[in-house]
Design an enzyme around this catalytic site. Structure first.
Site, PDB file in Angstrom:
ATOM      1  N   ASP A  49      -1.540  -1.942   6.785  1.00  5.38           N
ATOM      2  CA  ASP A  49      -1.901  -0.999   5.722  1.00  5.38           C
ATOM      3  C   ASP A  49      -2.102   0.408   6.286  1.00  5.38           C
ATOM      4  OD1 ASP A  49      -4.304  -1.469   6.978  1.00  5.38           O
ATOM      5  OD2 ASP A  49      -5.439  -1.855   5.141  1.00  5.38           O
ATOM      6  N   SER A  50      -1.970   0.552   7.615  1.00  2.00           N
ATOM      7  CA  SER A  50      -1.894   1.891   8.215  1.00  2.00           C
ATOM      8  C   SER A  50      -0.748   2.688   7.601  1.00  2.00           C
ATOM      9  CB  SER A  50      -1.710   1.794   9.739  1.00  2.00           C
ATOM     10  OG  SER A  50      -0.647   0.917  10.053  1.00  2.00           O
ATOM     11  N   ASP A  88      -0.300  -7.018   5.880  1.00  3.50           N
ATOM     12  CA  ASP A  88      -1.718  -6.790   5.585  1.00  3.50           C
ATOM     13  C   ASP A  88      -2.018  -6.991   4.104  1.00  3.50           C
ATOM     14  OD1 ASP A  88      -3.434  -6.214   7.700  1.00  3.50           O
ATOM     15  OD2 ASP A  88      -2.857  -4.105   7.784  1.00  3.50           O
ATOM     16  N   LYS A 118      -2.541 -10.704   7.029  1.00  8.29           N
ATOM     17  CA  LYS A 118      -3.720 -10.314   7.815  1.00  8.29           C
ATOM     18  C   LYS A 118      -4.775  -9.784   6.854  1.00  8.29           C
ATOM     19  CE  LYS A 118      -3.860  -6.529  10.665  1.00  8.29           C
ATOM     20  NZ  LYS A 118      -4.930  -5.701  10.054  1.00  8.29           N
ATOM     21  N   GLU A 120      -9.079  -8.202   6.944  1.00  8.81           N
ATOM     22  CA  GLU A 120     -10.176  -7.728   7.781  1.00  8.81           C
ATOM     23  C   GLU A 120     -11.447  -8.522   7.489  1.00  8.81           C
ATOM     24  OE1 GLU A 120     -10.641  -3.481   7.431  1.00  8.81           O
ATOM     25  OE2 GLU A 120      -8.545  -3.103   7.952  1.00  8.81           O
ATOM     26  N   GLU A 186     -10.143  -4.655  17.253  1.00  9.42           N
ATOM     27  CA  GLU A 186      -9.897  -3.206  17.296  1.00  9.42           C
ATOM     28  C   GLU A 186     -11.113  -2.474  17.847  1.00  9.42           C
ATOM     29  OE1 GLU A 186      -8.051  -1.455  13.869  1.00  9.42           O
ATOM     30  OE2 GLU A 186      -8.272   0.571  14.667  1.00  9.42           O
TER      31      GLU A 186
END
Ligand code: KIV
Length: 271
Positions: A49-50, A88, A118, A120, A186
């Protein structure tokens, strides 16, 4: 809408089996041409999602939608026959509970053909990870600095300093024990990254988390020097493509202004 692309050579199980073995090469990609380049070298391609920041110019990842992830996931799947493609789940698409997360993951997997998602979170997402895994959704977890939490934690600082190390370790443990096949770590310092890598049974994939991980990931636009709005301190630049593109566009503009454009009979030496 149908899934894109041929069957992958890498699978979540193959990634999981690399624990403690040959380091996993992971990179992001968001487009078909970049996926083609990355796929030749990477074990895992993350459609991160960057992309909200590096492709769409958003100030954070919070404005990324499921539609954006599906669109870029489909583009990547068209040119990544070898690597495991992980997409993501964006902010707001999974945190409300396991059922919401399953609906989002099923849409992403169904519409892109990717083999994993993915998300978080560790302790807070353990129930959701278990729910997804039990229903055929391979999950890569992401702990330590979680960019979707930027407003809650007040920035993009190094995580797990001092007593906070236990929180990050608990997150990684909870994600792995809930069934995640790998955990992205991270922005955590080397001693903690090493502790976590030794403590969990699945590969850790570091981003700004030292060599004490089972693999590494970077945002491809960062390591190629394409995204220059800011540069995380841990990013090694392997090329300066942004500067090269800028020089090329300037040269083109100069040629246009100088009326230096040939007709079809001209052959450039490097054409
Ligand atoms: O969105 C992303 O690109 C990521 C990586 C930085 C791990 O989550």
């Amino acid at each position: 809408m149908s899934a894109e692309g041929p069957r992958r050579a890498m699978t979540p199980a193959a990634v999981r089996a690399r624990k403690g073995g040959e380091p996993l090469v992971c990179l992001t990609a968001y487009t078909t041409p970049m996926a083609r380049i990355v796929d030749a070298h990477a074990d895992v391609i993350l459609v991160g999602d960057s992309l909200g920041m590096v492709v769409h110019g958003l100030p954070s990842t919070l404005g990324v939608t499921l539609e954006m992830m599906v669109l870029h996931g489909r583009a990547v799947m068209r040119a990544a026959p070898k690597a495991l493609v992980v997409v993501d789940l964006p902010f707001g698409a999974y945190e409300a509970g396991p059922a919401q997360a399953f609906a989002a993951a099923a849409r992403v997997m169904g519409e892109t053909g990717c083999a994993a998602v993915k998300l978080e979170g560790g302790v807070a997402m353990a129930e959701t990870i278990g729910f997804l895994v039990a229903r055929g959704v391979p999950v890569m977890a992401h702990v330590g600095l979680m960019p979707q939490q930027v407003n809650a934690v007040g920035g993009y600082r190094v995580q797990g300093r001092g007593a906070d190390a236990e929180r990050v370790l608990a997150d990684a443990r909870a994600a792995a024990e809930a069934g995640a096949f790998a955990v992205v770590l991270e922005k955590v310092a080397e001693p903690l990254a090493r502790r976590i890598t030794e403590a969990v049974a699945v590969p850790t994939i570091g981003i700004g988390a030292s060599a004490a991980c089972d693999g590494q990931i970077l945002v491809v636009d960062d390591m190629l020097g394409i995204f220059t709005a800011f540069r995380p301190s841990f990013v090694r630049r392997y090329a300066e493509l942004g500067a090269a593109a800028e020089a090329a566009v300037a040269a083109y503009a100069a040629d246009v202004r100088a009326r230096a454009f040939p007709g079809p009979e001209h052959v450039f030496p490097d054409a």
